[in-house]
Design a protein around this motif. Sequence first.
Motif, PDB file in Angstrom:
ATOM      1  N   ASP A  75      23.357 -50.082 -55.842  1.00 40.54           N
ATOM      2  CA  ASP A  75      21.947 -49.740 -56.008  1.00 40.54           C
ATOM      3  C   ASP A  75      21.707 -48.261 -55.756  1.00 40.54           C
ATOM      4  N   THR A  78      22.979 -46.064 -58.606  1.00 40.40           N
ATOM      5  CA  THR A  78      22.070 -46.037 -59.749  1.00 40.40           C
ATOM      6  C   THR A  78      20.894 -45.120 -59.452  1.00 40.40           C
ATOM      7  N   GLN A  79      20.351 -45.301 -58.266  1.00 41.60           N
ATOM      8  CA  GLN A  79      19.194 -44.535 -57.859  1.00 41.60           C
ATOM      9  C   GLN A  79      19.492 -43.044 -57.896  1.00 41.60           C
ATOM     10  N   LYS A 100      21.693 -48.133 -67.716  1.00 37.62           N
ATOM     11  CA  LYS A 100      20.411 -47.837 -67.087  1.00 37.62           C
ATOM     12  C   LYS A 100      20.159 -46.344 -66.992  1.00 37.62           C
ATOM     13  N   SER A 208      21.660 -57.784 -56.974  1.00 34.05           N
ATOM     14  CA  SER A 208      21.077 -58.666 -57.981  1.00 34.05           C
ATOM     15  C   SER A 208      21.826 -58.665 -59.313  1.00 34.05           C
ATOM     16  N   VAL A 407      23.214 -55.361 -67.399  1.00 35.88           N
ATOM     17  CA  VAL A 407      21.821 -55.133 -67.062  1.00 35.88           C
ATOM     18  C   VAL A 407      21.009 -55.721 -68.212  1.00 35.88           C
ATOM     19  N   MET A 408      20.041 -56.550 -67.849  1.00 33.57           N
ATOM     20  CA  MET A 408      19.333 -57.335 -68.863  1.00 33.57           C
ATOM     21  C   MET A 408      18.066 -56.634 -69.336  1.00 33.57           C
ATOM     22  N   ASP A 409      17.552 -57.110 -70.449  1.00 30.61           N
ATOM     23  CA  ASP A 409      16.258 -56.605 -70.915  1.00 30.61           C
ATOM     24  C   ASP A 409      15.172 -57.006 -69.924  1.00 30.61           C
ATOM     25  N   ASN A 411      15.380 -57.188 -66.811  1.00 26.33           N
ATOM     26  CA  ASN A 411      15.909 -56.821 -65.505  1.00 26.33           C
ATOM     27  C   ASN A 411      14.850 -56.823 -64.410  1.00 26.33           C
ATOM     28  N   GLN A 412      13.681 -56.225 -64.706  1.00 29.55           N
ATOM     29  CA  GLN A 412      12.653 -56.139 -63.672  1.00 29.55           C
ATOM     30  C   GLN A 412      12.189 -57.516 -63.209  1.00 29.55           C
ATOM     31  N   VAL A 415      14.908 -58.992 -61.039  1.00 34.12           N
ATOM     32  CA  VAL A 415      14.947 -58.382 -59.717  1.00 34.12           C
ATOM     33  C   VAL A 415      13.872 -58.986 -58.814  1.00 34.12           C
ATOM     34  N   ARG A 416      12.695 -59.202 -59.374  1.00 36.68           N
ATOM     35  CA  ARG A 416      11.618 -59.799 -58.583  1.00 36.68           C
ATOM     36  C   ARG A 416      11.976 -61.221 -58.175  1.00 36.68           C
ATOM     37  N   ASN A 419      14.454 -61.062 -55.384  1.00 36.27           N
ATOM     38  CA  ASN A 419      13.801 -60.797 -54.109  1.00 36.27           C
ATOM     39  C   ASN A 419      13.206 -62.068 -53.532  1.00 36.27           C
ATOM     40  N   GLU A 420      12.647 -62.876 -54.395  1.00 35.28           N
ATOM     41  CA  GLU A 420      12.070 -64.143 -53.931  1.00 35.28           C
ATOM     42  C   GLU A 420      13.174 -65.061 -53.402  1.00 35.28           C
ATOM     43  N   ILE A 422      15.973 -64.150 -52.015  1.00 36.37           N
ATOM     44  CA  ILE A 422      16.390 -63.669 -50.697  1.00 36.37           C
ATOM     45  C   ILE A 422      15.356 -64.051 -49.642  1.00 36.37           C
TER      46      ILE A 422
END
Lengths: 424, 326
Positions: A75, A78-79, A100, A208, A407-409, A411-412, A415-416, A419-420, A422
Motif C-alpha cells: 500500500d 503505491t501511495q 494504478k 486487499s 487491480v479491478m475496475d 477497486n474502490q 476496498v470499502r 474495510n468492512e 476487517i
Amino acid sequence: MTTISKVRYSRRAMLKAGGAAVAASALPAPMVWGQETRNITLRQFGTGVSNLNEVATKVKEDLGFTLEMTALDSDSVTQRAATQPDSFDIADIEYWICKKVWPTGNLQAMDTSKIANYDKIVGIFRSGKLTPESVIAQGTAPHTVGFVDGPGGTSFADAETGWMTLIPTIYNADTLGIRPDLIGRPISNWSELLNPEFKGKASILDISSIGIMDMAMVVESMGEYTYPDKGNMTPEEIDLTIGIFTEAKQAGQFRAFWKTFDESVNLMASGEVVIQSMWSPAITAVRSRGIPCVYQPLEEGYRSWGGGIGLSASLSGMELDAAYEYINWYLSGWVGGFLMRQGYYSAVPETSKAFMSENEWGYWFEGKEATDVITSPFGDPLAQAGETRDGGSFYDRMGAVACWNAVMDENQYMVRKWNEFIAA
Amino acid sequence: MTPGAPAIPFRAGAPSSNETPAMTDQAIAKPAVRTRVSASRLGALSHHAAGWLLAAPLALVLAVFLVLPIVMIVIVSFWGATEFSIYPDFQWDNYRFLFGSDVTYRVFLNTFKYAAITWAFTLLIGFTVAYFLAFHVRTLGWQVALFLLCTIPFWTSNIIRMISWIPFLGRNGLANSTLISWGVIDEPLEWLLFSDFSVILAFVHLYTLFMVVPIFNTMMRIDRSLIEAASDAGASGWQTLWHVVIPLTKPGIMIGTIFVVTLVMGDFITVRFMSGSQSANVGRLISNDIGLLQYPSASATAVILLITVLMVIGILLRFVDIRKEL
C-alpha cells in the motif's frame, strides 16, 4: 561531458558484446566514468522482497554508484509512487501497482534497445506466454501493463513496442503455506483455508488487492462460484466473495490477519496459525528456524505476481544512464541468483545459472532432488540432500498459474468492502 | 476587555519594562493625537503590545503546527478522490458514505468500548498506585525513587512494550505453558492473544502511568492536616478516602482521564497488532484509508473523530474545573 559520453558508449558496447561488468571494469577507460558515478546516488524503494541491502552493497562494488533502498508495504509503495514522484529515482513495484500508478505520469517508459538481455527475458513478460502453448491466466498479467506506445505513452499497448513500463525483476507463484507437522494430512485444495477443522488456526493477508484474489481462489475451490475473471470482479461478485469470508471470520476461523512479511513468519513459526496465505521467502524463513513448513501446491493452481523496476519521470542525464546501467546489471545474473536461492524467479533465469551451483540450479529451477544441502544466501540450511522443491520445476510452477495479482475496475468498492470485512 | 486595564496581567512587569520605550515610540509614531495620552494609558498600551508580542511566538507555533493542519484536514475532507489522486472539490460524499455505513457506527462503538474499559482499569490501578505513593510511603526520597521506578518501562519504545506481549500470550507462549504446567488448564487459552482482551491489556499496560502521574501530583498537594482533621472528627479510613481524598483528587483524575481517553481513541497500532488485525477502531479506519490513498475519506473520518473526542473532553470538563490544578 563529451568524454564521459564516449566512455560510456564504449562501456555500453562492452556490455552488449556480452563482456559484462567484469570485463568492463578491467579496462582503464571506464574507470574515468567510474569516478564520476561514484557521486551518483539512486534512490530505490519497493516492497521488502527485493529491497535487500546485499543488492545495494553489490551495486556499489560492481557499478560504483550508491543505491539507497527503502522497503515499504504494498500500500505504501503505491501511495509513494503515485503521490511523491520526487522522492525516488527507481520504483521497484508490482505489475498491478503499475496499472494504478502509470496514469499519474510519475514513471517514464524504458527503451528496450538499451536493455542488453531484453531478448532473454521470460515470455510471460513479453508475449504473456511462458511457452507457446501456455494459456494466459486471469488478472493483471504482466504483459498487459508491460508496454506503452512510446516514450511518453500513457495507455498500455497490447504487444511488444520497444517501450517498457517496468523491467521485470522477480516474480513467483504463490499458494498456501501449511505446517505439515500440525495438520498431519495432505492438503490439496484452496478450500482448506476455510475448513472448520482449522478454526482459529487460519490466516489471510490484510492487503486487499492480494487478499481478494486468495479469497476468490478459495471460493472457486469450494464450488460456490466460478468467476469469469477473478482479476476483475463485479460488485455482486465482490459482495459474494467477501460475504463468505465475513461469515467465516465471525465464526472464528481466523487467528489473525497479517500485513507484513515478518508477521506471517511469526504466525506460522509460533504455531498460532497452521494454514495461511504466504509468500515464498516467508516459508524459507520459517524453515530456516528448523520448523517444518510447506509451500503447498494446490490443484486449482497458483496466484502469481511479478515485480519490476520503473524509472521516475524526473530521471535524466547521468542518473538516467546510471539507472540503465543498474537495470542491465540487475538482469546480468548476480541478483537473479541471489533471489532464486530464496525461492523467487529471475526475469532472465539463464543468466542467473552462472551464479548458482549445479545443485542449487537443479533444486530451485529444475525441481530436481538436491544432491547436497541447500542453503539460503544468508547461510541457513533450507533443504537436505534428497529433498525437492515444493511444487517442482519452474515450468511446473509458473505453468500452473491460475491468476495474477490484479487491480479491478471496481477497486474502490472492493476496498470499502474489505474495510468492512476487517471491521466485521 | 476594559480599556486602560492591562491586557495581560503580568505578575512581574520586568520583562516588558526594558522594551517599553522603543515599542511605545513605534506604537505612537503615526497618530499625532496619541502623543497626549496620559502616562498610565501609555503604560497600559505598552503592556498591551508587549502582551501580544510575548504571546506571538506560541500563537504562531500553534497556528502553523496545530490550527493550519486541522484546517487543511477539514478542507481536504470535502475533496474528491480517484484511485491514485485527490482533487479539490466541495462535496459531502465522504461524510455521506461515512454516516451511511453501519461499519462506521460499529467501529465508533468499538472505539468507545476500548476507551471506557481501558479508562476504568487505568483509573483503578493508577489511583491505587498514586494513593500508595502519596500516603503510605512516608519519606520523600522513597516516594521519588518509587515514582521513578514506575517510569522505567517508558525507557523503551511504546511498540516494543506492546509487541513483547505477543509471544507471552501466544498459544504456545509463556502464559499458556505456565498455566498448563500448573494444571490450571488443559488446553491453551485462545482468547489470550488476538482478542479484545489482549488489546485492552496492552492499552492498560501502556497508559496506566498517564493516570498515575497527575493523580499522584494532586494527591501530593492535599494538605495533610485535612486528613488529620477528618480522622479527629471520627471519620473512618473509607470515609476519609471517599469524602476528602477523592474530591480533592478530582482534577488529577480528570487530567489522567483526558490523557487516557484521547490516547486510546486516537490509537491504531495497538489495536492492529494486539487484535491480529481482526478488530477495528476509528484510527484503523483512517490508516486503512490513507494506505489506499483515500485521503479525503480519511480526513472526513478524522474530522468526525476529532469532534467526538472534543465532545467527550467537553463533557468531562463540565464535571471538574481543572484550572484549579494548573
